[in-house]
Design a protein around this motif. Sequence first.
Motif, PDB file in Angstrom:
ATOM      1  N   PRO A  13      13.640   6.571 -23.917  1.00 40.44           N
ATOM      2  CA  PRO A  13      12.491   6.041 -23.177  1.00 40.44           C
ATOM      3  C   PRO A  13      12.661   4.550 -22.880  1.00 40.44           C
ATOM      4  CG  PRO A  13      11.908   6.284 -25.476  1.00 40.44           C
ATOM      5  CD  PRO A  13      13.325   6.780 -25.343  1.00 40.44           C
ATOM      6  N   THR A  14      13.686   4.250 -22.094  1.00 32.51           N
ATOM      7  CA  THR A  14      13.960   2.859 -21.722  1.00 32.51           C
ATOM      8  C   THR A  14      13.536   2.608 -20.278  1.00 32.51           C
ATOM      9  OG1 THR A  14      16.202   3.585 -21.186  1.00 32.51           O
ATOM     10  CG2 THR A  14      15.888   2.508 -23.307  1.00 32.51           C
ATOM     11  N   GLY A  15      12.991   3.609 -19.647  1.00 34.39           N
ATOM     12  CA  GLY A  15      12.549   3.473 -18.264  1.00 34.39           C
ATOM     13  C   GLY A  15      12.211   4.853 -17.749  1.00 34.39           C
ATOM     14  N   VAL A 155      28.367  13.614 -17.887  1.00 32.17           N
ATOM     15  CA  VAL A 155      29.692  13.536 -18.502  1.00 32.17           C
ATOM     16  C   VAL A 155      29.823  12.342 -19.466  1.00 32.17           C
ATOM     17  CG1 VAL A 155      30.931  12.175 -16.749  1.00 32.17           C
ATOM     18  CG2 VAL A 155      32.090  14.064 -17.910  1.00 32.17           C
ATOM     19  N   ASP A 156      28.927  11.357 -19.356  1.00 28.62           N
ATOM     20  CA  ASP A 156      28.960  10.231 -20.300  1.00 28.62           C
ATOM     21  C   ASP A 156      28.671  10.680 -21.731  1.00 28.62           C
ATOM     22  OD1 ASP A 156      26.257  10.782 -19.541  1.00 28.62           O
ATOM     23  OD2 ASP A 156      25.632   8.838 -20.298  1.00 28.62           O
ATOM     24  N   GLN A 157      28.154  11.898 -21.868  1.00 27.33           N
ATOM     25  CA  GLN A 157      27.798  12.392 -23.198  1.00 27.33           C
ATOM     26  C   GLN A 157      28.922  13.182 -23.885  1.00 27.33           C
ATOM     27  OE1 GLN A 157      24.982  11.476 -24.863  1.00 27.33           O
ATOM     28  NE2 GLN A 157      24.924  10.112 -23.097  1.00 27.33           N
ATOM     29  N   ALA A 202      28.547   1.311 -10.641  1.00 20.47           N
ATOM     30  CA  ALA A 202      28.635   2.041 -11.908  1.00 20.47           C
ATOM     31  C   ALA A 202      27.787   3.295 -11.802  1.00 20.47           C
ATOM     32  CB  ALA A 202      28.124   1.153 -13.031  1.00 20.47           C
ATOM     33  N   LYS A 203      27.685   4.029 -12.913  1.00 15.85           N
ATOM     34  CA  LYS A 203      26.796   5.187 -12.892  1.00 15.85           C
ATOM     35  C   LYS A 203      25.355   4.703 -12.756  1.00 15.85           C
ATOM     36  CE  LYS A 203      25.028   5.957 -17.411  1.00 15.85           C
ATOM     37  NZ  LYS A 203      24.310   6.864 -18.215  1.00 15.85           N
ATOM     38  N   MET A 204      24.556   5.515 -12.117  1.00 12.96           N
ATOM     39  CA  MET A 204      23.142   5.176 -12.003  1.00 12.96           C
ATOM     40  C   MET A 204      22.562   5.122 -13.405  1.00 12.96           C
ATOM     41  SD  MET A 204      20.063   7.089  -9.947  1.00 12.96           S
ATOM     42  CE  MET A 204      20.625   6.658  -8.328  1.00 12.96           C
ATOM     43  N   SER A 205      21.888   4.027 -13.722  1.00 11.57           N
ATOM     44  CA  SER A 205      21.357   3.874 -15.073  1.00 11.57           C
ATOM     45  C   SER A 205      20.108   3.020 -15.048  1.00 11.57           C
ATOM     46  CB  SER A 205      22.436   3.235 -15.955  1.00 11.57           C
ATOM     47  OG  SER A 205      21.853   2.644 -17.079  1.00 11.57           O
ATOM     48  N   LYS A 206      19.190   3.386 -15.930  1.00 11.48           N
ATOM     49  CA  LYS A 206      17.949   2.612 -16.033  1.00 11.48           C
ATOM     50  C   LYS A 206      18.260   1.160 -16.332  1.00 11.48           C
ATOM     51  CE  LYS A 206      16.281   6.243 -18.847  1.00 11.48           C
ATOM     52  NZ  LYS A 206      16.780   6.264 -20.223  1.00 11.48           N
ATOM     53  N   SER A 207      19.263   0.932 -17.171  1.00 10.90           N
ATOM     54  CA  SER A 207      19.533  -0.427 -17.633  1.00 10.90           C
ATOM     55  C   SER A 207      20.244  -1.277 -16.590  1.00 10.90           C
ATOM     56  CB  SER A 207      20.398  -0.389 -18.888  1.00 10.90           C
ATOM     57  OG  SER A 207      19.849   0.493 -19.815  1.00 10.90           O
ATOM     58  N   LEU A 208      20.741  -0.669 -15.514  1.00 17.51           N
ATOM     59  CA  LEU A 208      21.548  -1.456 -14.576  1.00 17.51           C
ATOM     60  C   LEU A 208      20.807  -1.814 -13.281  1.00 17.51           C
ATOM     61  CD1 LEU A 208      24.989   0.381 -14.993  1.00 17.51           C
ATOM     62  CD2 LEU A 208      24.276  -1.773 -16.035  1.00 17.51           C
TER      63      LEU A 208
HETATM   64  P1  ATP Z   1      20.127   3.843 -20.504  1.00 14.35           P
HETATM   65  O1  ATP Z   1      20.646   2.906 -19.472  1.00 14.35           O
HETATM   66  O2  ATP Z   1      18.920   3.357 -21.246  1.00 14.35           O
HETATM   67  O3  ATP Z   1      21.211   4.371 -21.420  1.00 14.35           O
HETATM   68  P2  ATP Z   1      20.435   6.131 -18.853  1.00 14.35           P
HETATM   69  O4  ATP Z   1      20.014   5.959 -17.449  1.00 14.35           O
HETATM   70  O5  ATP Z   1      21.887   6.110 -19.208  1.00 14.35           O
HETATM   71  O6  ATP Z   1      19.604   5.077 -19.691  1.00 14.35           O
HETATM   72  P3  ATP Z   1      19.941   8.182 -20.829  1.00 14.35           P
HETATM   73  O7  ATP Z   1      18.557   8.363 -21.361  1.00 14.35           O
HETATM   74  O8  ATP Z   1      20.949   7.449 -21.655  1.00 14.35           O
HETATM   75  O9  ATP Z   1      19.817   7.471 -19.392  1.00 14.35           O
HETATM   76  O10 ATP Z   1      20.561   9.588 -20.430  1.00 14.35           O
HETATM   77  C1  ATP Z   1      19.844  10.815 -20.452  1.00 14.35           C
HETATM   78  C2  ATP Z   1      20.633  11.950 -19.870  1.00 14.35           C
HETATM   79  O11 ATP Z   1      20.863  11.750 -18.467  1.00 14.35           O
HETATM   80  C3  ATP Z   1      22.022  12.161 -20.469  1.00 14.35           C
HETATM   81  O12 ATP Z   1      22.235  13.543 -20.555  1.00 14.35           O
HETATM   82  C4  ATP Z   1      22.970  11.568 -19.479  1.00 14.35           C
HETATM   83  O13 ATP Z   1      24.225  12.186 -19.476  1.00 14.35           O
HETATM   84  C5  ATP Z   1      22.245  11.845 -18.168  1.00 14.35           C
HETATM   85  N1  ATP Z   1      22.556  10.814 -17.174  1.00 14.35           N
HETATM   86  C6  ATP Z   1      22.137   9.519 -17.203  1.00 14.35           C
HETATM   87  N2  ATP Z   1      22.610   8.856 -16.146  1.00 14.35           N
HETATM   88  C7  ATP Z   1      23.335   9.741 -15.415  1.00 14.35           C
HETATM   89  C8  ATP Z   1      24.068   9.665 -14.192  1.00 14.35           C
HETATM   90  N3  ATP Z   1      24.123   8.541 -13.514  1.00 14.35           N
HETATM   91  N4  ATP Z   1      24.690  10.781 -13.738  1.00 14.35           N
HETATM   92  C9  ATP Z   1      24.624  11.939 -14.424  1.00 14.35           C
HETATM   93  N5  ATP Z   1      23.943  12.075 -15.571  1.00 14.35           N
HETATM   94  C10 ATP Z   1      23.308  11.004 -16.066  1.00 14.35           C
END
Ligand code: ATP
Length: 362
Positions: A13-15, A155-157, A202-208
């Motif tokens: 729950p970071t976003g 796949v990051d997991q 980079a990969k789509m991410s809440k933190s970026l």
């Molecule tokens: P944070 O930046 O806080 O780590 P996040 O956006 O990486 O947040 P997570 O809560 O870490 O999100 O990831 C939750 C789930 O979503 C995981 O199963 C992860 O593999 C998947 N996921 C997150 N970002 C992506 C992405 N860009 N593409 C595919 N799967 C994603």
Amino acid sequence: MQERKIILTGDRPTGRLHLGHYVGSLKNRVKMQNEGNYEKMYVMIADSQALTDNFDNPEKIRENLIEVALDYLSIGIDPEKVTIFVQSQVEELTELTFYFLNLVTLSRLERNPTVKTEIKQKNFETSLPAGFLIYPISQAADILLFDANLIPVGVDQEPMLEQAREIARSFNNIYGEIFTEPYAILPENEQARRMPGIDGKAKMSKSLGNAIYLADDKATVKKKVMSMYTDPDHINIDDPGKIDGNIVFTYLDVFSKQEHFEKYLPDYKNLDQLKDHYRRGGLGDVKVKKFLIKVLEEELEPIREKRAYYEQNLDQVLAVLEEGTADAREIGRAKLQEVKRAMGIDYFADSRFLDVIKEKYN
Ligand code: ATP
Ligand code: MG
């Protein structure tokens, strides 16, 4: 014996949740939920894990707990079929993590490629919180406490699941067969396994800060798509364009369907034709982006509508979390007892415990 199918996933729950989550994991969860071919399915809000790199910002975690729950309900995760729970409220997870810590070396933790990338992104190189480094161990506990073996994730997991399997094997070797080895369920579409952000970096991410959120309104989605990274050398419409690394096409690869072409872009039969035209030159970015907006809106509009309902019924949302957490705790407690029995630390519950000691003194 047919293998039990127990599904578990989670989100920090970071976003709010974004399109990366949606195609990387959430869609597979809803699909598996609706197919119903499982014994039990869990979705966990990983607030304790989120605190490992947000320990100084607890407000953020507290606020986003409900945001993530709203996202779950609005994409169709059904609390009648799925146990939605909050990590920090299942104390057994913390306890199991403590025992698992003994089974992993520091150098093993430092080799985790996902954690390595994250350490760089978070500027943790010179002062790394111990809790952050060990989060893959706590994640192994999240999975193994519930005997989960099917994990629909991006796949990051993968490195996290490898770590969890190693822990399960070590534990089983030392203390007896208690844990099942878990495996990732990745999306069929390769691009969806690691969705890039709108910046294309980079990969789509809440933190970026490069995400399109499921809760974004129409105008925001439009603005974000219009700002998406394409081919920097495609300056004039007539210039030939590149598809590789062109995020707009990556998104179309993941989201567009045949029917979208018939409906919104009837001059083209399918995505291949659109790509060919772009490569040849003569097709502008704006036209492709406008098409992508329409395609995305088909997915996002129903999600938004459902979200609006739950935003007006927040008591119901909290009740879902509370009930799910109670259910998870009960199952977690039973499993932890089994674990402690296997480890020989169930002194008060084991009627034979003193018998052995007594024999020594007789
Ligand atoms: P944070 O930046 O806080 O780590 P996040 O956006 O990486 O947040 P997570 O809560 O870490 O999100 O990831 C939750 C789930 O979503 C995981 O199963 C992860 O593999 C998947 N996921 C997150 N970002 C992506 C992405 N860009 N593409 C595919 N799967 C994603
Ligand atoms: Mg993450």
